[in-house]
Design an enzyme around this catalytic site. Structure first.
Site, PDB file in Angstrom:
ATOM      1  CG  HIS A  48      -1.989  -1.016   1.212  1.00 33.98           C
ATOM      2  ND1 HIS A  48      -3.064  -0.997   2.074  1.00 33.98           N
ATOM      3  CD2 HIS A  48      -2.163  -2.093   0.391  1.00 33.98           C
ATOM      4  CE1 HIS A  48      -3.867  -2.023   1.802  1.00 33.98           C
ATOM      5  NE2 HIS A  48      -3.335  -2.701   0.788  1.00 33.98           N
TER       6      HIS A  48
ATOM      7  CB  CYS B 206      -6.489  -0.190   4.877  1.00 35.41           C
ATOM      8  SG  CYS B 206      -4.823  -0.889   4.926  1.00 35.41           S
TER       9      CYS B 206
ATOM     10  CD  GLU C  98      -1.823   4.383   3.283  1.00 33.29           C
ATOM     11  OE1 GLU C  98      -1.583   3.589   2.343  1.00 33.29           O
ATOM     12  OE2 GLU C  98      -2.971   4.615   3.712  1.00 33.29           O
TER      13      GLU C  98
ATOM     14  CB  CYS D  76      -1.899   1.684   6.304  1.00 31.08           C
ATOM     15  SG  CYS D  76      -1.451   0.947   4.706  1.00 31.08           S
TER      16      CYS D  76
HETATM   17 ZN   LIG Z   1      -3.347   0.346   3.612  1.00 27.78          ZN
END
Ligand SMILES: [Zn+2]
Length: 186
Positions: A67, A99, A69, A102
């Protein structure tokens, strides 16, 4: 993408300018069809200068945790040569609220603030699964020393995600299976 990063930087010291820069980076990602509709960057020091960027690379790298991040935090940690950014006064700016994964990674990274563009519900609206994140996630981060600001340039961030979906971008959800069959090692 490296050219974009090398040739530009946020035009002012405001969080809005840092988010606008991250969203410019996301526009580049969408233009080049190089990944999912999420971008992030880590800014460091008193001046909050750009330290590292991250783009969603889940599909391209066959990696469920790539992801934006996570990619940005890993790059920032490698750049400072430490598993923790705690000594570098870092801010994570992300085009969408984190999410569940993260969210969990943010305190481990040592960043002291988080700035988000689109809301999780905006990601869910185009089919992404944001995971089982606690409803009080912002307060939980604050309790761990991470100040949270949401909704910065939300409309633009949401529009970019919608553009990705409208163009037929992959909406990957690991628990729901993959559009691409997994290969078993021989
Ligand atoms: Zn994420």
């Amino acid at each position: 993408m490296a050219g974009f990063v090398a040739a530009s930087k946020p035009e002012s010291a405001s969080r809005e300018a840092r988010m606008a820069w991250v969203l410019d980076l996301l526009e580049q990602q969408l233009h080049h069809h190089s990944g999912g509709p999420f971008a992030a960057a880590v800014f460091a020091g008193e001046a909050l200068a750009p330290l590292a960027v991250g783009l969603n690379r889940v599909e391209a790298t066959c990696c469920s945790h790539a992801h934006a991040e996570m990619v940005a935090l890993a790059a920032a940690e490698q750049r400072v040569g430490s598993y923790s950014l705690a000594g570098a006064s870092c801010q994570l700016v992300t085009s969408c609220e984190p999410c569940a994964m993260c969210f969990g990674a943010i305190p481990w990274s040592g960043v002291v603030s988080l700035v988000c563009g689109a809301a999780s519900e905006d990601a869910r609206a185009i089919g992404f699964d944001e995971g089982a994140r606690h409803p009080q996630w912002q307060q939980q981060l604050a309790q761990r020393g991470v100040a949270v600001q949401t909704g910065v340039h939300r409309d633009r961030a949401r529009m970019l995600m919608a553009r990705y979906a409208a163009a037929g971008g992959t909406i990957y959800n690991g628990m729901a299976g993959s559009a691409v069959p997994a290969r078993m090692p021989a």
